[in-house]
Design a protein around this motif. Structure first.
Motif, PDB file in Angstrom:
ATOM      1  N   ILE A  45      -0.348 -22.503  19.768  1.00 57.12           N
ATOM      2  CA  ILE A  45      -0.010 -23.683  20.581  1.00 57.12           C
ATOM      3  C   ILE A  45       0.567 -24.799  19.705  1.00 57.12           C
ATOM      4  O   ILE A  45       1.600 -25.394  20.023  1.00 57.12           O
ATOM      5  CB  ILE A  45      -1.257 -24.195  21.334  1.00 57.12           C
ATOM      6  N   HIS A  46      -0.098 -25.095  18.581  1.00 54.58           N
ATOM      7  CA  HIS A  46       0.250 -26.273  17.770  1.00 54.58           C
ATOM      8  C   HIS A  46       1.219 -25.992  16.623  1.00 54.58           C
ATOM      9  O   HIS A  46       1.771 -26.921  16.042  1.00 54.58           O
ATOM     10  CB  HIS A  46      -1.034 -26.912  17.226  1.00 54.58           C
ATOM     11  N   ARG A  47       1.410 -24.719  16.270  1.00 52.10           N
ATOM     12  CA  ARG A  47       2.357 -24.321  15.237  1.00 52.10           C
ATOM     13  C   ARG A  47       2.206 -25.103  13.924  1.00 52.10           C
ATOM     14  O   ARG A  47       3.146 -25.766  13.473  1.00 52.10           O
ATOM     15  CB  ARG A  47       3.787 -24.481  15.756  1.00 52.10           C
ATOM     16  N   PRO A  48       1.058 -25.009  13.286  1.00 53.73           N
ATOM     17  CA  PRO A  48       0.875 -25.716  12.012  1.00 53.73           C
ATOM     18  C   PRO A  48       1.650 -25.028  10.891  1.00 53.73           C
ATOM     19  O   PRO A  48       1.961 -23.841  10.961  1.00 53.73           O
ATOM     20  CB  PRO A  48      -0.639 -25.611  11.768  1.00 53.73           C
ATOM     21  N   ASP A  49       1.938 -25.796   9.844  1.00 50.86           N
ATOM     22  CA  ASP A  49       2.559 -25.236   8.644  1.00 50.86           C
ATOM     23  C   ASP A  49       1.499 -24.628   7.734  1.00 50.86           C
ATOM     24  O   ASP A  49       1.755 -23.646   7.037  1.00 50.86           O
ATOM     25  CB  ASP A  49       3.306 -26.334   7.876  1.00 50.86           C
ATOM     26  N   VAL A  50       0.312 -25.240   7.737  1.00 51.58           N
ATOM     27  CA  VAL A  50      -0.793 -24.798   6.886  1.00 51.58           C
ATOM     28  C   VAL A  50      -2.074 -24.783   7.712  1.00 51.58           C
ATOM     29  O   VAL A  50      -2.345 -25.723   8.464  1.00 51.58           O
ATOM     30  CB  VAL A  50      -0.991 -25.741   5.669  1.00 51.58           C
ATOM     31  N   ALA A  51      -2.852 -23.708   7.574  1.00 46.68           N
ATOM     32  CA  ALA A  51      -4.182 -23.633   8.197  1.00 46.68           C
ATOM     33  C   ALA A  51      -5.217 -23.672   7.080  1.00 46.68           C
ATOM     34  O   ALA A  51      -5.197 -22.837   6.179  1.00 46.68           O
ATOM     35  CB  ALA A  51      -4.319 -22.349   9.013  1.00 46.68           C
ATOM     36  N   ILE A  52      -6.110 -24.672   7.146  1.00 41.62           N
ATOM     37  CA  ILE A  52      -7.214 -24.765   6.196  1.00 41.62           C
ATOM     38  C   ILE A  52      -8.425 -24.148   6.886  1.00 41.62           C
ATOM     39  O   ILE A  52      -8.897 -24.662   7.912  1.00 41.62           O
ATOM     40  CB  ILE A  52      -7.497 -26.228   5.817  1.00 41.62           C
ATOM     41  N   ILE A  53      -8.916 -23.035   6.343  1.00 37.76           N
ATOM     42  CA  ILE A  53      -9.937 -22.243   7.030  1.00 37.76           C
ATOM     43  C   ILE A  53     -11.165 -22.072   6.154  1.00 37.76           C
ATOM     44  O   ILE A  53     -11.070 -21.602   5.015  1.00 37.76           O
ATOM     45  CB  ILE A  53      -9.368 -20.855   7.414  1.00 37.76           C
ATOM     46  N   ASP A  54     -12.323 -22.454   6.700  1.00 40.28           N
ATOM     47  CA  ASP A  54     -13.583 -22.204   6.012  1.00 40.28           C
ATOM     48  C   ASP A  54     -13.837 -20.698   6.018  1.00 40.28           C
ATOM     49  O   ASP A  54     -13.604 -20.026   7.019  1.00 40.28           O
ATOM     50  CB  ASP A  54     -14.710 -22.939   6.748  1.00 40.28           C
ATOM     51  N   ILE A  55     -14.309 -20.172   4.906  1.00 37.51           N
ATOM     52  CA  ILE A  55     -14.496 -18.718   4.800  1.00 37.51           C
ATOM     53  C   ILE A  55     -15.610 -18.217   5.711  1.00 37.51           C
ATOM     54  O   ILE A  55     -15.602 -17.077   6.163  1.00 37.51           O
ATOM     55  CB  ILE A  55     -14.775 -18.315   3.327  1.00 37.51           C
ATOM     56  N   ASP A  56     -16.581 -19.084   6.022  1.00 41.73           N
ATOM     57  CA  ASP A  56     -17.767 -18.676   6.781  1.00 41.73           C
ATOM     58  C   ASP A  56     -17.778 -19.375   8.130  1.00 41.73           C
ATOM     59  O   ASP A  56     -18.269 -20.493   8.259  1.00 41.73           O
ATOM     60  CB  ASP A  56     -19.025 -19.025   5.969  1.00 41.73           C
ATOM     61  N   LEU A  57     -17.215 -18.717   9.148  1.00 40.39           N
ATOM     62  CA  LEU A  57     -17.099 -19.302  10.484  1.00 40.39           C
ATOM     63  C   LEU A  57     -17.792 -18.427  11.518  1.00 40.39           C
ATOM     64  O   LEU A  57     -17.854 -17.208  11.366  1.00 40.39           O
ATOM     65  CB  LEU A  57     -15.623 -19.442  10.879  1.00 40.39           C
ATOM     66  N   PRO A  58     -18.306 -19.036  12.587  1.00 45.77           N
ATOM     67  CA  PRO A  58     -18.853 -18.222  13.679  1.00 45.77           C
ATOM     68  C   PRO A  58     -17.730 -17.583  14.491  1.00 45.77           C
ATOM     69  O   PRO A  58     -16.588 -18.025  14.450  1.00 45.77           O
ATOM     70  CB  PRO A  58     -19.613 -19.259  14.528  1.00 45.77           C
ATOM     71  N   GLY A  59     -18.070 -16.533  15.220  1.00 46.18           N
ATOM     72  CA  GLY A  59     -17.083 -15.837  16.050  1.00 46.18           C
ATOM     73  C   GLY A  59     -16.344 -14.790  15.257  1.00 46.18           C
ATOM     74  O   GLY A  59     -16.533 -13.595  15.444  1.00 46.18           O
TER      75      GLY A  59
END
Length: 202
Positions: A45-59
């Motif tokens: 939806i938002h089309r980011p250039d960079v995704a900052i992702i925590d390594i330990d996420l629920p789901g």
């Protein structure tokens, strides 16, 4: 402007990251999520250039989400944040072809710099984590020994391990003794800790 998605399940940490990055003139947080299974849909939806992702996420964990994001939105570069210093996690991140890998306790200026680097097509990897991965070595355990230790790590006692692997309880105890010796561990619990830290029980 570099458009950023942040995936972090701890509200306070996520809020701090958003505030920090939005202070930069060239960075814009366009989306934030708290679960790994929300990342791809929101990124589309938002089309980011960079995704900052925590390594330990629920789901869905951060590395699995990064792999899915790369398939669906390959132009979005991924920067993994971690509180873990295990070299095996960095190895898996690089196999997933993430662009960056930073510790959560890195100085705030490093995060903004890393975002700019990955957005420009470069890599940004925490040097201490990179050194740890560089020095990583192969497990000295055989496949059977790893299997025995994995079951022990799940809480199974030697008799139960023997039953599940169709071995005698004495053979399992011999395996555990050998494992402790090979890993220079104090006992079985210490051997499990050593193997887990090295990511040998995956």
């Amino acid at each position: 402007m570099i458009r950023i998605l942040i995936a972090e399940d701890m509200n306070m940490v996520r809020g701090a990251l958003v505030a920090l990055l939005n202070l930069q003139d060239d960075l814009d947080v366009v989306c934030e999520v708290a679960r790994g299974d929300e990342i791809v849909d929101m990124a589309l939806i938002h089309r980011p250039d960079v995704a900052i992702i925590d390594i330990d996420l629920p789901g869905v964990d951060g590395l699995s989400a990064a792999g899915r994001l790369r398939e669906r939105l390959p132009q979005c570069r991924v920067l993994i944040l971690t509180s873990l210093s295990r070299p095996g996690a960095l190895r898996r991140a690089l196999e997933t072809r993430v662009a960056g890998y930073l510790r959560k306790d890195a100085p705030s200026s490093e995060l903004a710099t890393a975002v700019r680097r990955v957005a420009a097509g470069h890599r940004a990897v925490d040097p201490e984590l990179a050194l740890a991965a560089w020095g990583e070595y192969e497990s000295p355990l055989t496949d059977r020994e790893t299997e025995v230790l994995r079951l022990a790590a799940e809480g199974a006692e030697p008799r139960e391990i023997a039953s599940r692997l169709r071995l005698s309880a004495g053979t399992v105890r011999n395996y555990l003794t050998t494992i402790v010796a090979k890993l220079n561990a104090r006992n079985r619990v210490d051997a499990i800790r050593i193997a887990r830290d090295a990511d040998w029980l995956l």
